[in-house]
Design a protein around this motif. Structure first.
Motif, mmCIF file in Angstrom:
data_model
loop_
_atom_site.group_PDB
_atom_site.id
_atom_site.type_symbol
_atom_site.label_atom_id
_atom_site.label_comp_id
_atom_site.label_asym_id
_atom_site.label_seq_id
_atom_site.Cartn_x
_atom_site.Cartn_y
_atom_site.Cartn_z
ATOM 1 N N TRP A 1 0.826 -1.209 0.000
ATOM 2 C CA TRP A 1 0.000 0.000 0.000
ATOM 3 C C TRP A 1 0.860 1.260 0.000
ATOM 4 N N SER A 2 1.963 1.258 0.732
ATOM 5 C CA SER A 2 2.863 2.411 0.738
ATOM 6 C C SER A 2 3.440 2.652 -0.652
ATOM 7 N N THR A 3 3.817 1.572 -1.325
ATOM 8 C CA THR A 3 4.335 1.708 -2.684
ATOM 9 C C THR A 3 3.282 2.266 -3.624
ATOM 10 N N LEU B 1 -0.026 7.048 7.671
ATOM 11 C CA LEU B 1 -0.159 7.163 9.127
ATOM 12 C C LEU B 1 -1.328 6.331 9.637
ATOM 13 N N THR B 2 -2.425 6.318 8.884
ATOM 14 C CA THR B 2 -3.587 5.502 9.285
ATOM 15 C C THR B 2 -3.240 4.027 9.291
ATOM 16 N N LEU B 3 -2.550 3.570 8.251
ATOM 17 C CA LEU B 3 -2.143 2.173 8.192
ATOM 18 C C LEU B 3 -1.166 1.844 9.320
ATOM 19 N N LEU C 1 12.999 2.586 1.889
ATOM 20 C CA LEU C 1 13.302 1.884 0.638
ATOM 21 C C LEU C 1 12.323 2.264 -0.466
ATOM 22 N N ALA C 2 11.043 2.388 -0.118
ATOM 23 C CA ALA C 2 10.036 2.754 -1.116
ATOM 24 C C ALA C 2 10.266 4.167 -1.637
ATOM 25 N N VAL C 3 10.586 5.085 -0.738
ATOM 26 C CA VAL C 3 10.879 6.465 -1.153
ATOM 27 C C VAL C 3 12.097 6.501 -2.064
ATOM 28 N N ARG C 4 13.143 5.776 -1.690
ATOM 29 C CA ARG C 4 14.356 5.750 -2.504
ATOM 30 C C ARG C 4 14.102 5.181 -3.898
ATOM 31 N N SER C 5 13.268 4.150 -3.984
ATOM 32 C CA SER C 5 13.042 3.464 -5.258
ATOM 33 C C SER C 5 12.071 4.200 -6.174
ATOM 34 N N TYR C 6 11.092 4.908 -5.600
ATOM 35 C CA TYR C 6 9.981 5.391 -6.423
ATOM 36 C C TYR C 6 9.931 6.906 -6.612
ATOM 37 N N ASP D 1 7.555 -2.310 -9.682
ATOM 38 C CA ASP D 1 6.127 -2.583 -9.848
ATOM 39 C C ASP D 1 5.443 -2.872 -8.519
ATOM 40 N N GLY D 2 6.109 -2.600 -7.420
ATOM 41 C CA GLY D 2 5.543 -2.851 -6.102
ATOM 42 C C GLY D 2 6.045 -4.127 -5.469
ATOM 43 N N ARG D 3 6.350 -5.123 -6.299
ATOM 44 C CA ARG D 3 6.823 -6.393 -5.750
ATOM 45 C C ARG D 3 8.201 -6.249 -5.113
ATOM 46 N N ASP D 4 9.010 -5.341 -5.665
ATOM 47 C CA ASP D 4 10.373 -5.194 -5.155
ATOM 48 C C ASP D 4 10.381 -4.771 -3.686
ATOM 49 N N ILE D 5 9.516 -3.826 -3.313
ATOM 50 C CA ILE D 5 9.479 -3.355 -1.925
ATOM 51 C C ILE D 5 8.896 -4.423 -1.010
#
Length: 283
Positions: free
Chosen positions: A13-15, A39-41, A70-75, A200-204
């Protein structure tokens, strides 16, 4: 359910949120909406983990923070012009987790109490029995000294202490082999995550799974050696074994998919080369 939320739902969901933020060209409205959702999650995970020992919440905090970084760095990191704003939001997220963790702390509480040891007697009993097992375990097979110790028998009865149990029943050699297997296991799963570099989301998700497994392996080994970090090794315990099986299944499917894709691309390249050769022959 606990590990699934931490290792699969939150990363996925973050991704998804970060990708939408990037697609909106970092619109203020979308950034605020995405931050509120993350934040809700986070709060949902915190509330679900509240009834578990505090070490579970600490593990959740570490994995969530690393996953978001990691998600911020990648996306979105390369596309952001004002990187200081992103750093500030990540620091704010860390402080949110620190504030949540402090809700379980009270004056005079020791680190051991916070980690889940009910009293000083249980803590001392754990240290004493683990030390006995390590000092008296045989190289192979059971130790005659440990078999006759009623306190060690009571300590291991019905417990999920995998490494001390192997030392007690089988000896040092199988225990060393288990630790080697754990290290090889982490290296091989790291290879699976490295192979999947598609954004594509799977990486994170795979990276979050690997981080969770790394915490379980390193924390479980340290706990088995008497360090007061009550984290069990993967596939031990009544709760974690189901989530560990699901996570390993996801890693295995990703590995199989990557191998299939590699094989399919290889066949495709061979077919294209044959067509090019045929066209050259016709000319």
């Amino acid at each position: 359910m606990f590990d699934i939320l931490m290792l699969i739902i939150f990363p996925a969901w973050s991704t998804f949120i970060l990708r939408k933020v990037k697609e909106s060209s970092f619109s203020i409205r979308v950034v605020v909406s995405g931050s509120v959702q993350i934040l809700t999650l986070t709060l949902i995970g915190f509330l679900l983990y509240m009834r578990r020992p505090n070490i579970w919440i600490v593990e959740l905090a570490v994995v969530n923070v690393l996953t978001l970084i990691l998600a911020v760095r990648s996306y979105i990191w390369k596309a952001v012009k004002k990187k200081g704003n992103i750093v500030a939001l990540l620091v704010l997220y860390v402080f949110v987790w620190i504030a949540l963790l402090f809700t379980f702390y009270h004056n005079g509480q020791s680190v051991y109490d916070y980690m889940g040891f009910s009293d000083i007697n249980s803590l001392n009993g754990y240290f004493v029995n683990v030390r006995k097992i390590f000092e008296n375990a045989s190289f192979i097979g059971q130790s005659a000294v440990l078999i006759k110790d009623p306190y060690v028998l009571e300590f291991l009865e019905g417990s999920h202490y995998l490494l001390p149990s192997i030392l007690f029943y089988l000896g040092w050699l199988p225990a060393i082999l288990l630790m080697v297997v754990e290290v090889v296991f982490m290296i091989s799963t790291a290879g699976v995550t490295i192979q999947n570099q598609q954004c594509d989301g799977r990486d994170i998700v795979l990276q979050a799974i690997w981080i969770g497994l790394l915490l379980r392996v390193s924390g479980g080994i340290l706990y088995s050696f008497g360090v007061p970090i009550p984290i069990l090794l993967p596939f031990t315990g009544s709760v974690g074994v189901i989530a560990d099986t699901i996570c390993i299944g996801i890693l295995s499917l990703s590995f199989g998919f990557n191998k299939f894709k590699w094989y399919f691309d290889l066949i495709e390249d061979e077919i294209i080369e044959e067509w090019d050769d045929d066209e050259e022959d016709d000319e």
